[in-house]
Design a protein around this motif. Structure first.
Motif, PDB file in Angstrom:
ATOM      1  N   VAL A   1     -24.157  15.163  -9.892  1.00 36.68           N
ATOM      2  CA  VAL A   1     -24.575  15.768  -8.631  1.00 36.68           C
ATOM      3  C   VAL A   1     -23.720  16.985  -8.297  1.00 36.68           C
ATOM      4  CG1 VAL A   1     -24.836  15.394  -6.141  1.00 36.68           C
ATOM      5  CG2 VAL A   1     -25.508  13.599  -7.743  1.00 36.68           C
ATOM      6  N   ASP A   2     -22.438  16.910  -8.564  1.00 32.62           N
ATOM      7  CA  ASP A   2     -21.560  18.039  -8.279  1.00 32.62           C
ATOM      8  C   ASP A   2     -22.048  19.295  -9.005  1.00 32.62           C
ATOM      9  OD1 ASP A   2     -18.889  18.867  -7.024  1.00 32.62           O
ATOM     10  OD2 ASP A   2     -18.637  19.544  -9.102  1.00 32.62           O
ATOM     11  N   GLY A   3     -22.509  19.120 -10.223  1.00 34.86           N
ATOM     12  CA  GLY A   3     -23.022  20.245 -10.993  1.00 34.86           C
ATOM     13  C   GLY A   3     -24.348  20.773 -10.477  1.00 34.86           C
ATOM     14  N   GLU A   4     -25.067  19.928  -9.735  1.00 33.10           N
ATOM     15  CA  GLU A   4     -26.385  20.320  -9.217  1.00 33.10           C
ATOM     16  C   GLU A   4     -26.345  20.840  -7.779  1.00 33.10           C
ATOM     17  OE1 GLU A   4     -29.010  17.119 -11.862  1.00 33.10           O
ATOM     18  OE2 GLU A   4     -28.488  16.652  -9.778  1.00 33.10           O
ATOM     19  N   LEU A   5     -25.206  20.733  -7.110  1.00 28.81           N
ATOM     20  CA  LEU A   5     -25.121  21.133  -5.705  1.00 28.81           C
ATOM     21  C   LEU A   5     -25.542  22.576  -5.434  1.00 28.81           C
ATOM     22  CD1 LEU A   5     -21.864  19.312  -4.522  1.00 28.81           C
ATOM     23  CD2 LEU A   5     -24.224  18.785  -3.882  1.00 28.81           C
ATOM     24  N   PRO A   6     -25.275  23.529  -6.335  1.00 30.83           N
ATOM     25  CA  PRO A   6     -25.747  24.899  -6.072  1.00 30.83           C
ATOM     26  C   PRO A   6     -27.265  25.003  -5.942  1.00 30.83           C
ATOM     27  CG  PRO A   6     -24.002  24.935  -7.713  1.00 30.83           C
ATOM     28  CD  PRO A   6     -24.360  23.498  -7.499  1.00 30.83           C
ATOM     29  N   GLN A   7     -27.990  24.000  -6.431  1.00 32.41           N
ATOM     30  CA  GLN A   7     -29.451  24.003  -6.310  1.00 32.41           C
ATOM     31  C   GLN A   7     -29.923  23.543  -4.932  1.00 32.41           C
ATOM     32  OE1 GLN A   7     -31.355  21.940  -9.678  1.00 32.41           O
ATOM     33  NE2 GLN A   7     -29.459  22.221 -10.833  1.00 32.41           N
ATOM     34  N   VAL A   8     -29.003  23.068  -4.109  1.00 33.57           N
ATOM     35  CA  VAL A   8     -29.346  22.641  -2.748  1.00 33.57           C
ATOM     36  C   VAL A   8     -29.378  23.870  -1.847  1.00 33.57           C
ATOM     37  CG1 VAL A   8     -28.674  21.236  -0.771  1.00 33.57           C
ATOM     38  CG2 VAL A   8     -28.316  20.371  -3.095  1.00 33.57           C
ATOM     39  N   THR A   9     -30.555  24.211  -1.348  1.00 38.55           N
ATOM     40  CA  THR A   9     -30.735  25.400  -0.511  1.00 38.55           C
ATOM     41  C   THR A   9     -31.224  25.062   0.887  1.00 38.55           C
ATOM     42  OG1 THR A   9     -33.003  25.673  -1.312  1.00 38.55           O
ATOM     43  CG2 THR A   9     -31.265  26.802  -2.550  1.00 38.55           C
ATOM     44  N   GLN A  10     -31.584  23.812   1.118  1.00 38.88           N
ATOM     45  CA  GLN A  10     -32.189  23.418   2.402  1.00 38.88           C
ATOM     46  C   GLN A  10     -31.153  23.418   3.528  1.00 38.88           C
ATOM     47  OE1 GLN A  10     -32.307  21.727  -0.465  1.00 38.88           O
ATOM     48  NE2 GLN A  10     -34.365  20.981  -0.907  1.00 38.88           N
ATOM     49  N   PRO A  11     -31.626  23.493   4.771  1.00 38.15           N
ATOM     50  CA  PRO A  11     -30.726  23.292   5.906  1.00 38.15           C
ATOM     51  C   PRO A  11     -29.974  21.968   5.746  1.00 38.15           C
ATOM     52  CG  PRO A  11     -32.828  24.110   6.667  1.00 38.15           C
ATOM     53  CD  PRO A  11     -33.001  23.803   5.204  1.00 38.15           C
ATOM     54  N   LEU A  12     -28.687  21.979   6.107  1.00 41.25           N
ATOM     55  CA  LEU A  12     -27.819  20.831   5.839  1.00 41.25           C
ATOM     56  C   LEU A  12     -27.021  20.470   7.079  1.00 41.25           C
ATOM     57  CD1 LEU A  12     -26.382  18.865   3.837  1.00 41.25           C
ATOM     58  CD2 LEU A  12     -24.862  20.777   3.245  1.00 41.25           C
ATOM     59  N   LEU A  13     -27.046  19.192   7.422  1.00 37.68           N
ATOM     60  CA  LEU A  13     -26.237  18.650   8.520  1.00 37.68           C
ATOM     61  C   LEU A  13     -25.243  17.660   7.921  1.00 37.68           C
ATOM     62  CD1 LEU A  13     -25.596  18.123  11.556  1.00 37.68           C
ATOM     63  CD2 LEU A  13     -27.438  16.415  11.531  1.00 37.68           C
ATOM     64  N   VAL A  14     -23.954  17.939   8.092  1.00 45.84           N
ATOM     65  CA  VAL A  14     -22.899  17.068   7.581  1.00 45.84           C
ATOM     66  C   VAL A  14     -22.138  16.476   8.765  1.00 45.84           C
ATOM     67  CG1 VAL A  14     -20.786  16.926   6.207  1.00 45.84           C
ATOM     68  CG2 VAL A  14     -22.640  18.434   5.468  1.00 45.84           C
ATOM     69  N   LEU A  15     -22.105  15.158   8.844  1.00 44.31           N
ATOM     70  CA  LEU A  15     -21.364  14.460   9.892  1.00 44.31           C
ATOM     71  C   LEU A  15     -20.230  13.689   9.224  1.00 44.31           C
ATOM     72  CD1 LEU A  15     -24.790  13.723  10.771  1.00 44.31           C
ATOM     73  CD2 LEU A  15     -23.444  14.045  12.837  1.00 44.31           C
ATOM     74  N   ARG A  16     -18.997  14.045   9.585  1.00 44.24           N
ATOM     75  CA  ARG A  16     -17.836  13.498   8.883  1.00 44.24           C
ATOM     76  C   ARG A  16     -16.882  12.828   9.873  1.00 44.24           C
ATOM     77  NH1 ARG A  16     -12.814  15.238   8.350  1.00 44.24           N
ATOM     78  NH2 ARG A  16     -13.213  17.344   9.136  1.00 44.24           N
ATOM     79  N   SER A  17     -16.428  11.629   9.520  1.00 44.94           N
ATOM     80  CA  SER A  17     -15.484  10.908  10.376  1.00 44.94           C
ATOM     81  C   SER A  17     -14.069  11.466  10.230  1.00 44.94           C
ATOM     82  CB  SER A  17     -15.476   9.426  10.019  1.00 44.94           C
ATOM     83  OG  SER A  17     -16.721   8.833  10.297  1.00 44.94           O
ATOM     84  N   ALA A  18     -13.354  11.543  11.349  1.00 46.06           N
ATOM     85  CA  ALA A  18     -11.983  12.054  11.332  1.00 46.06           C
ATOM     86  C   ALA A  18     -11.056  11.100  10.583  1.00 46.06           C
ATOM     87  CB  ALA A  18     -11.493  12.263  12.762  1.00 46.06           C
ATOM     88  N   GLN A  19     -11.351   9.799  10.665  1.00 47.29           N
ATOM     89  CA  GLN A  19     -10.547   8.805   9.960  1.00 47.29           C
ATOM     90  C   GLN A  19     -11.469   7.964   9.082  1.00 47.29           C
ATOM     91  OE1 GLN A  19      -7.998   6.468  12.459  1.00 47.29           O
ATOM     92  NE2 GLN A  19      -6.959   8.238  13.339  1.00 47.29           N
ATOM     93  N   ASP A  20     -11.429   8.278   7.795  1.00 46.34           N
ATOM     94  CA  ASP A  20     -12.279   7.585   6.836  1.00 46.34           C
ATOM     95  C   ASP A  20     -11.390   7.025   5.741  1.00 46.34           C
ATOM     96  OD1 ASP A  20     -14.040   6.894   4.735  1.00 46.34           O
ATOM     97  OD2 ASP A  20     -15.483   8.421   5.329  1.00 46.34           O
ATOM     98  N   HIS A  21     -11.360   5.690   5.614  1.00 43.24           N
ATOM     99  CA  HIS A  21     -10.490   5.059   4.622  1.00 43.24           C
ATOM    100  C   HIS A  21     -11.170   4.857   3.271  1.00 43.24           C
ATOM    101  CE1 HIS A  21      -8.798   3.590   8.582  1.00 43.24           C
ATOM    102  NE2 HIS A  21      -7.782   4.228   8.042  1.00 43.24           N
ATOM    103  N   THR A  22     -12.408   5.316   3.157  1.00 43.48           N
ATOM    104  CA  THR A  22     -13.173   5.140   1.919  1.00 43.48           C
ATOM    105  C   THR A  22     -13.432   6.463   1.201  1.00 43.48           C
ATOM    106  OG1 THR A  22     -14.264   3.220   2.919  1.00 43.48           O
ATOM    107  CG2 THR A  22     -15.259   4.136   0.923  1.00 43.48           C
ATOM    108  N   VAL A  23     -13.902   7.453   1.953  1.00 38.94           N
ATOM    109  CA  VAL A  23     -14.208   8.768   1.386  1.00 38.94           C
ATOM    110  C   VAL A  23     -13.409   9.827   2.145  1.00 38.94           C
ATOM    111  CG1 VAL A  23     -16.005  10.502   1.038  1.00 38.94           C
ATOM    112  CG2 VAL A  23     -16.520   8.087   0.652  1.00 38.94           C
ATOM    113  N   PRO A  24     -12.515  10.546   1.481  1.00 38.47           N
ATOM    114  CA  PRO A  24     -11.706  11.555   2.166  1.00 38.47           C
ATOM    115  C   PRO A  24     -12.496  12.783   2.576  1.00 38.47           C
ATOM    116  CG  PRO A  24     -11.309  11.649  -0.190  1.00 38.47           C
ATOM    117  CD  PRO A  24     -12.183  10.443   0.045  1.00 38.47           C
ATOM    118  N   ALA A  25     -11.936  13.535   3.515  1.00 36.03           N
ATOM    119  CA  ALA A  25     -12.581  14.756   3.999  1.00 36.03           C
ATOM    120  C   ALA A  25     -12.792  15.763   2.880  1.00 36.03           C
ATOM    121  CB  ALA A  25     -11.741  15.378   5.115  1.00 36.03           C
ATOM    122  N   ALA A  26     -11.986  15.669   1.840  1.00 37.02           N
ATOM    123  CA  ALA A  26     -12.107  16.599   0.715  1.00 37.02           C
ATOM    124  C   ALA A  26     -13.488  16.539   0.071  1.00 37.02           C
ATOM    125  CB  ALA A  26     -11.040  16.293  -0.331  1.00 37.02           C
ATOM    126  N   ASP A  27     -14.148  15.381   0.124  1.00 36.40           N
ATOM    127  CA  ASP A  27     -15.481  15.263  -0.475  1.00 36.40           C
ATOM    128  C   ASP A  27     -16.499  16.118   0.281  1.00 36.40           C
ATOM    129  OD1 ASP A  27     -14.098  13.348  -1.968  1.00 36.40           O
ATOM    130  OD2 ASP A  27     -15.870  12.069  -2.147  1.00 36.40           O
TER     131      ASP A  27
END
Length: 258
Positions: A174-200
């Motif tokens: 998927v990381d290699g395919e992300l440049p193919q994503v052109t649609q409007p995007l809404l990202v909601l990220r938790s300030a404290q996430d013990h599973t997936v870091p903000a870096a993702d």
């Protein structure tokens, strides 16, 4: 194998705008059920499938891989496209990666993407050694239940490493395919996430080609934000995002089919 109580898939036949919701790795539709019901109550057609190997017992997950999980959401998306004029995809954690790949592969067939704490990489002690360790260790401790307000997430208390290795390969794909994503995007990220870091989330935002991008930080929630303090905000922001791109949403007589 019986499905765990609460882990059942959810579908609602609404109007001409559809939404496909994708749950996370070792989780189940239960984590997204309130979101799905919120959208359904507002006239949208909603699909929230149970991914293969999930919602039963971890031994079943061990026998599946990313190809199985992606095939399920791809099939659901095609079904929605057959009956809806516009379709949005959404997901939590690994479900976010599934949604992003659907957007990359289906192009104009996806009107917009909404992701909550999207995952882009396998993290943790065994991440780097998975190609070898999966042959030596069957499972590690589960990753479900990171919710600030308490409550229960229906999922597995063990992670089979064979499935985790497949997930690792999927994230790289998927990381290699992300440049193919052109649609409007809404990202909601938790300030404290013990599973997936903000870096993702940062990595995803740096790789997609979308120009219509909104990022919202959820200050009061952890990883399973859809069951946490900020759940209502997620639901409202997603409906607003859909309504902006599909103006017929919320107008009497345009989404409800009687």
């Amino acid at each position: 194998m019986p499905v765990l109580p609460g882990a059942e898939p959810y579908r609602h036949a609404g109007g001409e705008v559809g939404v496909l919701l994708c749950h996370g790795f070792t989780g189940s539709p239960q984590s997204l059920r309130p979101w799905a019901e919120y959208l359904a109550e507002r006239g949208l057609t909603v699909s929230l499938p149970l991914l293969p190997g999930h919602g039963t017992r971890w031994e079943d997950l061990r026998l599946t891989g990313w190809q199985d999980w992606y095939a399920e959401v791809d099939r659901e998306l095609r079904n929605l496209r057959d009956r809806c004029a516009r379709v949005f995809v959404a997901g939590l954690s690994m479900g976010g990666a599934l949604a992003l790949r659907l957007a990359a592969k289906h192009g104009e067939g996806v009107a917009g993407v909404m992701v909550v704490n999207p995952a882009n990489k396998v993290h943790g002690r065994y991440a780097r050694t998975l190609p070898v360790s999966r042959h030596l260790v069957r499972t590690v401790k589960g990753i479900t239940g990171d919710i600030a307000k308490g409550g229960v997430e229906v999922g597995y208390d063990r992670v089979p490493l064979h499935a985790a290795h497949s997930l690792r390969n999927f994230f790289r794909l998927v990381d290699g395919e992300l440049p193919q994503v052109t649609q409007p995007l809404l990202v909601l990220r938790s300030a404290q996430d013990h599973t997936v870091p903000a870096a993702d989330s940062a990595r995803i935002l740096s790789r997609v080609s979308s120009t219509d991008v909104t990022q919202i930080v959820l200050e009061q929630s952890r990883h399973v934000a859809t069951l946490d303090h900020d759940a209502d905000r997620i639901f409202e922001e997603s409906l607003g995002f859909i309504g902006r791109l599909a103006p017929s949403v919320g107008k009497e007589g345009t989404t409800a089919r009687g």
